[in-house]
Design a protein around this motif. Structure first.
Motif, PDB file in Angstrom:
ATOM      1  N   GLY A 161      27.408 -28.412  -9.491  1.00 46.23           N
ATOM      2  CA  GLY A 161      28.123 -28.102  -8.258  1.00 46.23           C
ATOM      3  C   GLY A 161      27.864 -26.732  -7.682  1.00 46.23           C
ATOM      4  N   LEU A 162      27.002 -25.949  -8.322  1.00 46.61           N
ATOM      5  CA  LEU A 162      26.690 -24.638  -7.768  1.00 46.61           C
ATOM      6  C   LEU A 162      25.744 -24.805  -6.574  1.00 46.61           C
ATOM      7  N   PRO A 163      25.925 -24.013  -5.541  1.00 41.96           N
ATOM      8  CA  PRO A 163      25.120 -24.169  -4.315  1.00 41.96           C
ATOM      9  C   PRO A 163      23.732 -23.531  -4.434  1.00 41.96           C
ATOM     10  N   VAL A 164      22.858 -24.133  -5.220  1.00 40.80           N
ATOM     11  CA  VAL A 164      21.542 -23.543  -5.487  1.00 40.80           C
ATOM     12  C   VAL A 164      20.415 -24.192  -4.694  1.00 40.80           C
ATOM     13  N   ALA A 178      13.070 -23.890 -17.096  1.00 39.34           N
ATOM     14  CA  ALA A 178      13.461 -23.205 -15.866  1.00 39.34           C
ATOM     15  C   ALA A 178      13.875 -24.219 -14.795  1.00 39.34           C
ATOM     16  N   VAL A 179      13.086 -25.265 -14.635  1.00 42.94           N
ATOM     17  CA  VAL A 179      13.412 -26.280 -13.630  1.00 42.94           C
ATOM     18  C   VAL A 179      14.663 -27.061 -14.032  1.00 42.94           C
ATOM     19  N   LEU A 180      14.785 -27.399 -15.318  1.00 44.54           N
ATOM     20  CA  LEU A 180      15.986 -28.103 -15.776  1.00 44.54           C
ATOM     21  C   LEU A 180      17.244 -27.265 -15.558  1.00 44.54           C
ATOM     22  N   LEU A 181      17.168 -25.967 -15.815  1.00 50.01           N
ATOM     23  CA  LEU A 181      18.326 -25.106 -15.586  1.00 50.01           C
ATOM     24  C   LEU A 181      18.683 -25.095 -14.108  1.00 50.01           C
ATOM     25  N   GLY A 197      20.186 -28.413 -13.247  1.00 53.42           N
ATOM     26  CA  GLY A 197      21.493 -28.515 -13.889  1.00 53.42           C
ATOM     27  C   GLY A 197      22.564 -27.719 -13.166  1.00 53.42           C
ATOM     28  N   LEU A 198      22.213 -26.536 -12.696  1.00 49.04           N
ATOM     29  CA  LEU A 198      23.170 -25.731 -11.943  1.00 49.04           C
ATOM     30  C   LEU A 198      23.615 -26.460 -10.676  1.00 49.04           C
ATOM     31  N   TYR A 217      12.371 -35.237  -4.529  1.00 52.86           N
ATOM     32  CA  TYR A 217      11.586 -34.002  -4.531  1.00 52.86           C
ATOM     33  C   TYR A 217      12.024 -33.104  -5.686  1.00 52.86           C
ATOM     34  N   LEU A 218      13.331 -33.041  -5.909  1.00 49.83           N
ATOM     35  CA  LEU A 218      13.854 -32.197  -6.984  1.00 49.83           C
ATOM     36  C   LEU A 218      13.392 -32.701  -8.345  1.00 49.83           C
ATOM     37  N   VAL A 219      13.427 -34.000  -8.557  1.00 51.16           N
ATOM     38  CA  VAL A 219      12.902 -34.577  -9.799  1.00 51.16           C
ATOM     39  C   VAL A 219      11.394 -34.339  -9.865  1.00 51.16           C
ATOM     40  N   GLY A 220      10.744 -34.381  -8.718  1.00 53.71           N
ATOM     41  CA  GLY A 220       9.316 -34.095  -8.646  1.00 53.71           C
ATOM     42  C   GLY A 220       8.969 -32.689  -9.104  1.00 53.71           C
TER      43      GLY A 220
END
Length: 166
Positions: free
Chosen positions: A69-72, A58-61, A64-65, A88-91
């Motif tokens: 380039g998707l604004p997530v 779930a976190v990888l998806l 990845g989004l 933080y995102l890698v965290g």
């Protein structure tokens, strides 16, 4: 047929976790260099409730989004994987991976706090490259201490309540 059902279940949970991260990212207090969002609450929820494989997927998806380039990310941004917020995102990934292990040995609140600590450790370490360690702690950790404790306490209480109600 059972394998197919498990695969559909896992896919649904991965999508649910990714959607939860996206929605939580948009609920924010826009501080600089890192906004306060509900993403940590989403990450901790995933780390408490999903199995390791599903949580990581779930976190990888989600990541990845954003990389595609998707604004997530917070404030509907993208490509922050190279900026000051990337740690933080890698965290998030490190937190869900570790929480799925730690929850077997610790109570809910401690697991939530340890998951938060993993996120902030990764975030501050990365932010240090931009601001220096002292400023990274002051701007990238201190403002998040009280909200993080509140989120962990509320979430552990809700999960404890729901487990007792089911």
């Amino acid at each position: 047929m059972r394998v197919l059902t498990l695969t559909r279940s896992r896919a649904a949970l991965v999508l649910l976790g990714t959607a939860l991260l996206f929605v939580a990212a948009q609920i924010q207090i826009p501080l600089q260099p890192v906004p306060i969002t509900l993403q940590t609450l989403a990450v901790i929820t995933i780390g408490l409730l999903f199995d390791r494989r599903t949580a990581v997927q779930a976190v990888l998806l989600y990541l990845g989004l954003g990389v595609l380039g998707l604004p997530v990310f917070a404030g509907f941004s993208n490509l922050v994987m190279v900026g000051s917020r990337a740690g933080y995102l890698v965290g998030f990934l490190a937190a869900v991976w570790s929480m799925t292990y730690l929850r077997e040995y610790f109570g809910l609140l401690v697991t939530c706090l340890l998951g938060s600590a993993v996120i902030y450790a990764c975030g501050v370490a990365w932010l240090s490259f931009y601001l220096g360690f002292h400023n990274a702690v002051l701007l990238g950790f201190v403002p998040f201490i009280v909200p993080g404790i509140i989120k962990a306490a509320l979430l552990s209480g809700v999960v404890r309540f729901l487990r007792g109600a089911v």
